[in-house]
Scaffold this motif. Structure first.
Motif, PDB file in Angstrom:
ATOM      1  N   SER A 148       2.408   2.727   3.404  1.00  0.00           N
ATOM      2  CA  SER A 148       3.160   1.809   4.269  1.00  0.00           C
ATOM      3  C   SER A 148       4.577   2.335   4.543  1.00  0.00           C
ATOM      4  O   SER A 148       5.080   3.218   3.851  1.00  0.00           O
ATOM      5  CB  SER A 148       3.247   0.436   3.597  1.00  0.00           C
ATOM      6  N   GLY A 180       0.810  -1.206   0.000  1.00  0.00           N
ATOM      7  CA  GLY A 180       0.000   0.000   0.000  1.00  0.00           C
ATOM      8  C   GLY A 180       0.846   1.259   0.000  1.00  0.00           C
ATOM      9  O   GLY A 180       1.993   1.259   0.455  1.00  0.00           O
ATOM     10  N   GLU A 181       0.256   2.342  -0.499  1.00  0.00           N
ATOM     11  CA  GLU A 181       1.010   3.596  -0.666  1.00  0.00           C
ATOM     12  C   GLU A 181       1.464   4.204   0.648  1.00  0.00           C
ATOM     13  O   GLU A 181       2.493   4.854   0.711  1.00  0.00           O
ATOM     14  CB  GLU A 181       0.159   4.588  -1.454  1.00  0.00           C
TER      15      GLU A 181
END
Length: 499
Positions: A496, A493-494
């Motif tokens: 993270s 995910g972006e």
């Protein structure tokens, strides 16, 4: 016999063991099985006597082509050789060799003595060359002298590698043990890349192998190299050496801090938040970074101190010099688990290779990096450019045939990974232009499709495994953070943590 071969001596004081040379040749001529005991490490160039070296080469040729080497089969070769006329030819040579034979048990020890004497001669010659280059420089700078000596030592070090032979049963037992160990490390056979998608396909980077990561400019080569180096070092807790020939150690550090803080690299460099573009096309004024941004940078800096990553930004480094640095690290208490080279074409080959052109120089560097990996028992990951042919195609997705400067890269590499960001090319091309015969509705439909496609690939990238010597090829979908210059697995995910 000593008088016969002393005439071929170049320098009387040079280390040599002529008795061992004669004994090895006599042993093989008496029983060709003796050749099997020495063929893995003894070469014609190791003999002090040019005549002995030439004889070993002829014997070797006969045996390797399935023939038998003995005085009868050697006679026509010796009689036809002008270089042996001065020493008496066949009649003077072979009887002495046969009489010098001592026995099979001594042949390996004698061959080792021959090779050790050759190493001593090479070291003496190297030191003499070094002295001559210093006393009579002839245009050689001190750095070039160091490069010459380091390359000579590297060549000798590669030649000292022990022969590794195994029975099938022993090799299978090691395979089973390695498989069991890998299962305890989430299937990682070698050194983890720190990226799950990549590790799932290649199983980690195998020690002693060369991996090539290639792409056109702006595809994220350095981002991939830094990401792998940082994540691998943090995950394994073992040191990684990162050589950067294009970007400074400070610039690498900026990327690492930017990825952690979500502050764009340009803002970290300038110390300011960039202004935004207004409706009239102008930009609002830049503002200094806020205190909370500096605080985040300080926290990230402290956390990064726990990552065992060493950055070397020496420009135009040679493989020999890199080997010296890596060898010292490998022998230290902290050890060495991986080397990342950013990028291969910025390294410098030997003078001889450079005179032959870029193709020869890159081929030499590639082969030397593979030898370095094998010698130190660590994986080497080398970044490299792709050629311009990619840009000329409608489909700009790269393949390993696009590797720049040398086909040897494809041969030497165990893994070839290609980087592709379609978003970059869509930005470069811009929205589709209206065709002369195209209606406005049809054109707007194409523009709408282009915009939807661009939205779909925004912040995305592909890591294409185009060669995998130990497994399957495949394509890995990745996230790419442009401002932070960082790759993440899709599953992360972006938002993270980058490392």
């Amino acid at each position: 016999m000593s008088g016969l071969f002393d005439a071929a001596a170049v320098q009387a004081e040079m280390p040599r063991n002529l008795a061992a040379e004669q004994s090895v040749l006599g042993a093989i001529l008496t029983n060709n099985r003796a050749y099997e005991a020495v063929c893995d490490f003894l070469e014609p160039r190791h003999f002090y006597s040019p005549v002995n070296g030439w004889l070993f080469e002829q014997i070797q040729g006969l045996i390797q082509t399935g023939g038998v080497a003995n005085p009868v089969t050697l006679k026509p070769l010796i009689d036809g050789a002008d270089r042996l006329a001065d020493v008496g030819g066949f009649k003077a040579l072979v009887p002495i060799l046969m009489n010098s034979f001592i026995g099979m048990p001594t042949v390996k020890g004698d061959a080792t003595a021959i090779r050790q004497a050759w190493v001593q001669r090479e070291l003496l010659q190297l030191s003499a060359d070094m002295r001559d280059m210093i006393v009579t420089p002839d245009g050689n700078s001190p750095d070039e002298v160091v490069d010459y000596v380091e390359n000579g030592l590297l060549t000798l070090a590669h030649g000292r590698q022990d022969v590794r032979q195994s029975s099938l049963s022993d090799a299978i037992q090691r395979v089973l043990q390695a498989s069991e160990d890998a299962s305890k490390r989430d299937g990682i056979v070698g050194v983890s890349s720190g990226y799950e998608g990549l590790d799932n396909i290649v199983g980690g980077f195998e020690p002693g192998t060369l991996t090539i990561i290639a792409g056109r400019p702006a595809m994220g080569k350095t981002a991939a190299g830094v990401g792998i180096a940082v994540r691998s070092a943090k995950r394994t807790g073992k040191r990684v050496l990162y050589w950067s020939g294009e970007v400074s150690a400070e610039a690498i550090s900026q990327r690492i801090i930017a990825s952690k803080t979500k502050i764009p690299v340009i803002c970290i460099r300038s110390g300011k938040n960039r202004g935004r573009q207004l409706e009239d096309g102008k930009f609002s004024a830049s503002t200094p970074l806020r205190q909370e941004q500096f605080d985040r940078m300080v926290v990230a800096a402290r956390q990064s101190q726990e990552i065992p990553l060493v950055i070397d930004d020496t420009p135009a480094i040679t493989v020999a010099k890199l080997y010296g640095i890596a060898r010292r690290m490998a022998r230290s208490k902290e050890g060495l688990s991986m080397i990342v080279v950013d990028y291969l074409a910025l390294m410098r080959g030997t003078q001889q290779a450079r005179r032959q052109g870029k193709y020869a120089e890159v081929s030499e560097i590639s082969a030397d990096l593979l030898a370095l990996a094998k010698t130190l028992g660590v994986p080497v990951i080398a970044l490299q450019q792709l050629n311009r042919e990619v840009e000329k195609r409608d489909d700009k997705r790269p393949s390993k045939s696009d590797l720049r400067d040398s086909g040897n890269l494809e041969q030497d590499a165990s893994v070839i990974m290609l980087l592709y960001r379609e978003e970059y090319y869509l930005d470069q091309e811009g929205p589709p232009k209206q065709k002369p015969t195209e209606s406005g509705d049809a054109w707007m439909t194409r523009v709408d499709q282009w915009e939807k496609h661009k939205d779909a690939v925004r912040g995305k990238a592909l890591w294409i495994i185009d060669k995998n010597r130990q497994g399957e090829t495949g394509t890995i979908q990745m996230l790419f953070d442009g401002p932070g210059t960082w790759f993440r697995d899709i599953a992360e995910g972006e938002g993270s943590e980058p490392w």
